[in-house]
Motif scaffolding. Structure first.
Motif, mmCIF file in Angstrom:
data_model
loop_
_atom_site.group_PDB
_atom_site.id
_atom_site.type_symbol
_atom_site.label_atom_id
_atom_site.label_comp_id
_atom_site.label_asym_id
_atom_site.label_seq_id
_atom_site.Cartn_x
_atom_site.Cartn_y
_atom_site.Cartn_z
ATOM 1 N N ALA A 1 -50.685 -26.120 47.748
ATOM 2 C CA ALA A 1 -52.069 -26.495 48.066
ATOM 3 C C ALA A 1 -52.171 -27.988 48.385
ATOM 4 O O ALA A 1 -52.822 -28.384 49.362
ATOM 5 N N ALA A 2 -51.488 -28.820 47.585
ATOM 6 C CA ALA A 2 -51.558 -30.268 47.802
ATOM 7 C C ALA A 2 -50.839 -30.657 49.095
ATOM 8 O O ALA A 2 -51.293 -31.532 49.835
ATOM 9 N N ASN A 3 -49.724 -29.975 49.383
ATOM 10 C CA ASN A 3 -49.015 -30.230 50.634
ATOM 11 C C ASN A 3 -49.896 -29.901 51.838
ATOM 12 O O ASN A 3 -49.994 -30.668 52.789
ATOM 13 N N MET A 4 -50.575 -28.760 51.753
ATOM 14 C CA MET A 4 -51.393 -28.332 52.882
ATOM 15 C C MET A 4 -52.634 -29.214 53.054
ATOM 16 O O MET A 4 -53.087 -29.446 54.167
ATOM 17 N N GLY A 5 -53.160 -29.686 51.943
ATOM 18 C CA GLY A 5 -54.394 -30.473 52.028
ATOM 19 C C GLY A 5 -54.170 -31.966 52.202
ATOM 20 O O GLY A 5 -55.134 -32.737 52.281
ATOM 21 N N PHE A 6 -52.902 -32.368 52.291
ATOM 22 C CA PHE A 6 -52.572 -33.795 52.258
ATOM 23 C C PHE A 6 -53.309 -34.620 53.318
ATOM 24 O O PHE A 6 -53.924 -35.643 53.019
ATOM 25 N N ALA B 1 -49.874 -22.614 44.012
ATOM 26 C CA ALA B 1 -49.555 -23.489 42.876
ATOM 27 C C ALA B 1 -48.054 -23.750 42.752
ATOM 28 O O ALA B 1 -47.612 -24.436 41.835
ATOM 29 N N ARG B 2 -47.270 -23.212 43.693
ATOM 30 C CA ARG B 2 -45.813 -23.401 43.601
ATOM 31 C C ARG B 2 -45.367 -24.679 44.303
ATOM 32 O O ARG B 2 -46.004 -25.155 45.230
ATOM 33 N N LYS B 3 -44.208 -25.173 43.869
ATOM 34 C CA LYS B 3 -43.594 -26.332 44.518
ATOM 35 C C LYS B 3 -42.681 -25.832 45.654
ATOM 36 O O LYS B 3 -42.186 -24.708 45.582
ATOM 37 N N PRO B 4 -42.446 -26.652 46.675
ATOM 38 C CA PRO B 4 -41.601 -26.236 47.800
ATOM 39 C C PRO B 4 -40.253 -25.642 47.378
ATOM 40 O O PRO B 4 -39.789 -24.675 47.975
ATOM 41 N N ALA B 5 -39.640 -26.193 46.329
ATOM 42 C CA ALA B 5 -38.324 -25.695 45.900
ATOM 43 C C ALA B 5 -38.384 -24.246 45.425
ATOM 44 O O ALA B 5 -37.365 -23.572 45.349
ATOM 45 N N GLN B 6 -39.600 -23.769 45.091
ATOM 46 C CA GLN B 6 -39.741 -22.385 44.601
ATOM 47 C C GLN B 6 -40.117 -21.420 45.729
ATOM 48 O O GLN B 6 -40.570 -20.320 45.469
ATOM 49 N N LEU B 7 -39.967 -21.872 46.986
ATOM 50 C CA LEU B 7 -40.346 -21.029 48.127
ATOM 51 C C LEU B 7 -39.114 -20.647 48.939
ATOM 52 O O LEU B 7 -38.097 -21.343 48.914
ATOM 53 N N GLY C 1 -49.284 -24.546 57.812
ATOM 54 C CA GLY C 1 -50.568 -24.661 57.122
ATOM 55 C C GLY C 1 -51.105 -26.082 57.178
ATOM 56 O O GLY C 1 -52.302 -26.303 57.355
ATOM 57 N N ARG C 2 -50.202 -27.040 57.036
ATOM 58 C CA ARG C 2 -50.622 -28.443 57.113
ATOM 59 C C ARG C 2 -51.258 -28.739 58.469
ATOM 60 O O ARG C 2 -52.156 -29.568 58.581
ATOM 61 N N ALA C 3 -50.735 -28.081 59.503
ATOM 62 C CA ALA C 3 -51.308 -28.287 60.843
ATOM 63 C C ALA C 3 -52.624 -27.543 60.996
ATOM 64 O O ALA C 3 -53.598 -28.067 61.533
ATOM 65 N N ILE C 4 -52.663 -26.300 60.484
ATOM 66 C CA ILE C 4 -53.852 -25.451 60.673
ATOM 67 C C ILE C 4 -55.089 -26.006 59.975
ATOM 68 O O ILE C 4 -56.192 -25.960 60.519
ATOM 69 N N VAL C 5 -54.911 -26.529 58.749
ATOM 70 C CA VAL C 5 -56.088 -26.968 57.985
ATOM 71 C C VAL C 5 -56.883 -28.041 58.720
ATOM 72 O O VAL C 5 -58.073 -28.208 58.495
ATOM 73 N N ARG C 6 -56.209 -28.738 59.607
ATOM 74 C CA ARG C 6 -56.903 -29.815 60.314
ATOM 75 C C ARG C 6 -57.712 -29.295 61.496
ATOM 76 O O ARG C 6 -58.444 -30.048 62.120
ATOM 77 N N ASP C 7 -57.527 -28.003 61.804
ATOM 78 C CA ASP C 7 -58.244 -27.385 62.916
ATOM 79 C C ASP C 7 -58.199 -28.275 64.162
ATOM 80 O O ASP C 7 -59.234 -28.659 64.712
ATOM 81 N N PRO C 8 -56.982 -28.601 64.612
ATOM 82 C CA PRO C 8 -56.842 -29.567 65.703
ATOM 83 C C PRO C 8 -57.156 -28.938 67.058
ATOM 84 O O PRO C 8 -57.232 -27.718 67.174
#
Ligand SMILES: Nc1ncnc2c1ncn2[C@@H]1O[C@H](COP(=O)(O)OP(=O)(O)OP(=O)(O)O)[C@@H](O)[C@H]1O
Ligand SMILES: [Mg+2]
Length: 334
Positions: free
Chosen positions: A93-98, A128-134, A145-152
């Protein structure tokens, strides 16, 4: 949503000219694949559109507005890189919302947009997972997701799948294409994998040594390559090229015929030669044949063909599938 117009773009690093007079138009909602060999300038072109590199000439317009004097953050573009480097200490979530946090968006809005992107990408349970757990594919989706949330207005992808294994790459390319169509976001996608380009794109731009060789729909490039470079780049196995007397007889400097357009027989009319190697893939057979006066030609047959090295075969070009090229390498059209 937006159009992207690249006009007479030039880019140099010091004395090194990297992009020469590139002009490409991308329609609203269109998916353009940018292909070409390593070092031809694909990433550089993408980075100039993102505003990460200065240009030395020409113009870039997004939604019919020149963006040359806009900083990257003001161009309303989201870029996904090959090494998408998620922050390891932050959860999904934090990665995507950064980027939204950085832009000072309110917490509730960030939560809302991240939640919606996660639902689209099937990541709701992983927030709620960290990247290493994916898994690799999930990490790739977080980068999306990081790109999508910005609705560019525009997505820029630079070989986003090259870190994934072959099977996941095939799955992700279908997912990215489906997502892009659903969102309708204008997209420029760099890849050196021509199968990826053929299967994903509305339009392909082929670059070679900083020059634009051809732009067109995937099957137009396959059917009517403008020159030897595009003919050799699009299609796998590669198009066969023949020079010399055989080409001269056809009124060309070089003739080209794709492996799938050579019919392999034991006798009859055609180019007689000896099999030097046969690759049996089960679904297809790739047959490499040494033909006097023509050289080494590859034929592709569907299914398993019982041939082996040393066999004598005849290769018959299918009517209407011969490509002719002049001394300058350009296609000769009838
Ligand atoms: N910062 C830089 N300074 C000097 N030259 C650079 C710089 N970045 C790239 N180049 C050169 O510009 C050319 C194009 O590089 P670019 O990274 O755009 O290629 P590419 O098509 O993305 O290749 P690849 O498929 O390997 O990623 C290369 O000759 C490269 O060496
Ligand atoms: Mg690159």
């Amino acid at each position: 949503m937006a159009t992207v117009e690249i006009r007479n773009l030039r880019k140099a690093y010091g004395a090194l000219e990297v992009l020469h007079d590139i002009s490409i138009g991308i329609a609203d909602g269109e998916f353009l694949a940018l292909v070409g060999p390593s070092g031809c300038g694909k990433s550089t072109l993408l980075r100039t559109i993102a505003g990460l590199e200065m240009i030395n000439g020409g113009e870039i317009r997004i939604d019919d507005r020149a963006v040359d004097d806009l900083a990257p953050k003001d161009r309303d573009i989201a870029m996904v890189f090959q090494n998408y480097a998620l922050y390891p200490h932050m959860d999904v979530a934090a990665n995507m919302g950064f980027a939204l946090r950085l832009a000072g968006r309110p917490k509730a809005e960030i939560g809302d947009r991240v939640g919606r992107a996660a639902a689209i990408l099937d990541l709701s349970r992983e927030l709620a997972r960290k990247p290493a757990q994916l898994s690799g594919g999930q990490r790739q989706r977080v980068a999306m997701g990081r790109a999508i949330v910005r609705d560019p207005k525009v997505f820029l992808f630079d070989e986003p799948l090259s870190n994934l294994d072959a099977k996941l790459r095939v799955q992700m390319r279908a997912e990215i294409r489906e997502l892009q169509q659903r969102l309708g976001t204008t997209t420029i996608y760099v890849t050196h994998d021509q199968v990826e380009a053929m299967t994903m794109a509305d339009k392909i731009a082929v670059l070679s040594a900083g020059r634009l060789e051809q732009v067109g729909a995937p099957l137009d490039l396959y059917r009517a390559p403008a020159n030897l470079f595009v003919a050799g780049f699009i299609g796998s196995p590669q198009m066969n090229f023949v020079t010399g007397d055989l080409a001269a007889k056809a009124g060309a400097d070089t003739i080209g015929i794709r492996p799938e357009h050579l019919v392999v027989g034991r006798d009859g009319d055609g180019w007689r030669g000896r099999v030097v190697a046969a690759e049996h893939l089960g679904s297809d057979t790739f047959i490499h044949v040494e033909v006097p006066d023509a050289g080494r030609l590859t034929a592709r047959t569907v299914g398993d063909m019982p041939v082996g090295s040393g066999d004598e075969v005849v290769l018959a070009p299918m009517a209407g599938h011969l490509h002719r090229f002049g001394a300058d390498g350009r296609a000769i059209r009838d």
